[in-house]
Design an enzyme around this catalytic site. Sequence first.
Site, PDB file in Angstrom:
ATOM      1  N   CYS A  41      18.202  79.671 160.654  1.00 26.61           N
ATOM      2  CA  CYS A  41      17.362  80.449 159.753  1.00 26.61           C
ATOM      3  C   CYS A  41      16.283  81.194 160.535  1.00 26.61           C
ATOM      4  CB  CYS A  41      16.719  79.551 158.696  1.00 26.61           C
ATOM      5  SG  CYS A  41      15.371  78.527 159.333  1.00 26.61           S
ATOM      6  N   THR A  43      13.100  80.721 160.539  1.00 24.87           N
ATOM      7  CA  THR A  43      12.144  79.798 161.163  1.00 24.87           C
ATOM      8  C   THR A  43      12.692  79.268 162.483  1.00 24.87           C
ATOM      9  OG1 THR A  43      11.331  79.152 158.980  1.00 24.87           O
ATOM     10  CG2 THR A  43      10.803  77.701 160.817  1.00 24.87           C
ATOM     11  N   HIS A  46      12.120  81.865 165.006  1.00 20.96           N
ATOM     12  CA  HIS A  46      10.718  81.852 165.442  1.00 20.96           C
ATOM     13  C   HIS A  46      10.516  80.774 166.506  1.00 20.96           C
ATOM     14  CE1 HIS A  46       8.819  84.853 162.952  1.00 20.96           C
ATOM     15  NE2 HIS A  46       9.286  84.319 161.832  1.00 20.96           N
ATOM     16  N   CYS A  94       3.051  63.434 151.750  1.00 19.46           N
ATOM     17  CA  CYS A  94       2.175  62.283 152.020  1.00 19.46           C
ATOM     18  C   CYS A  94       1.951  61.395 150.802  1.00 19.46           C
ATOM     19  CB  CYS A  94       0.830  62.767 152.562  1.00 19.46           C
ATOM     20  SG  CYS A  94      -0.256  63.513 151.298  1.00 19.46           S
TER      21      CYS A  94
END
Length: 343
Positions: A41, A43, A46, A94
């Site tokens: 993808c 990302t 990147h 979280c």
Amino acid sequence: MNETYTAAFYRGNRTFTIERQPMSNPKSGEVLIQVSYCGICGTDMHAFHGNMDERIGFERIIGHEMSGTVVAIGKDCNNIEPGNKVVVRPLDHCSNCPACHAGLSHICHKLKILGLDSHGAMQEFWKVPAHTVHLLPDDIQMDLAAMIEPLAVACHDVRLSELKKGEDVLVIGGGPIGALVALMAREAGGKVVISEINPHRTAVLEKLEFDIINPSERDLVVEMNERTSGKGIDVVFEVSGSQAGVDAMTAVAATRARLVLVAIHAVKPKVDLFQFFWRELELMGVRVYEPEDYEMAIDIITNGKVDVGSLITDVRSLSEIQLAFEDLDQNPSAMKTLITMGN
């Protein structure tokens, strides 16, 4: 079970190494998956370009657009069994921040992305938290199943836009995510136009029967006004990540249009706030997906409601991962490359 397996590690400087890793059993709340396919993808690109080195370091297995089969489970993995075909929603929250308390764990203040903040799917076997796993039907094609994650992005974006049947839609940027957003917007009943300057991507989009405008050849604002009799566009998806795309987003907007910011902008763009005042526009950010978007994407691909297969440019083996990333850098016609783990 195999004693070792193959994984691809990002080592910085646009380099991957293929290494053997020791197999270990899943702990409580973990699922061990034999990966079938993993898509590359934006990302991931990147990361390959070194733009995420501070975040991921030089010992990271990346990748999260995947499909696979469960081979082992730890304790407390309810409703998941070995043999299940699955995909992973690669978000680990979280449970304690304001977003999580509000039921918005997908934008958790401390969100960890599997494949960036921890090891990802560019390996033969992948251990993940059980809460990230979505079950697939047995008859689904596993290469198409690897498109569920990016399709879930598009499902999320279109759902939050509250797109209504018959509304005029402009998707700015016709890459893989832009194409999927356009497919989902059309599926929702929108009258979709795509703005794209890459002629190779345009050729793929034309095969999907989209109306495409190249803004370097035709005035996008004039064109949109003519097509809508001066009304403008009801829903605009900015997927280009460019200043030109942001400029067009506000310029083509109809009164009370919804503008959906999908792309990640590396540099803070300038936004024409006067248009927001003048036409009472609404701007919304959209990030990743929620569980319902994954389930929607699974249903869409299982039942062949949209043609995601046309976006798969090629399939490469894990041993070819270096070449796959390099080719994506050099190939202007590429849309989506899948890495197969050979199982």
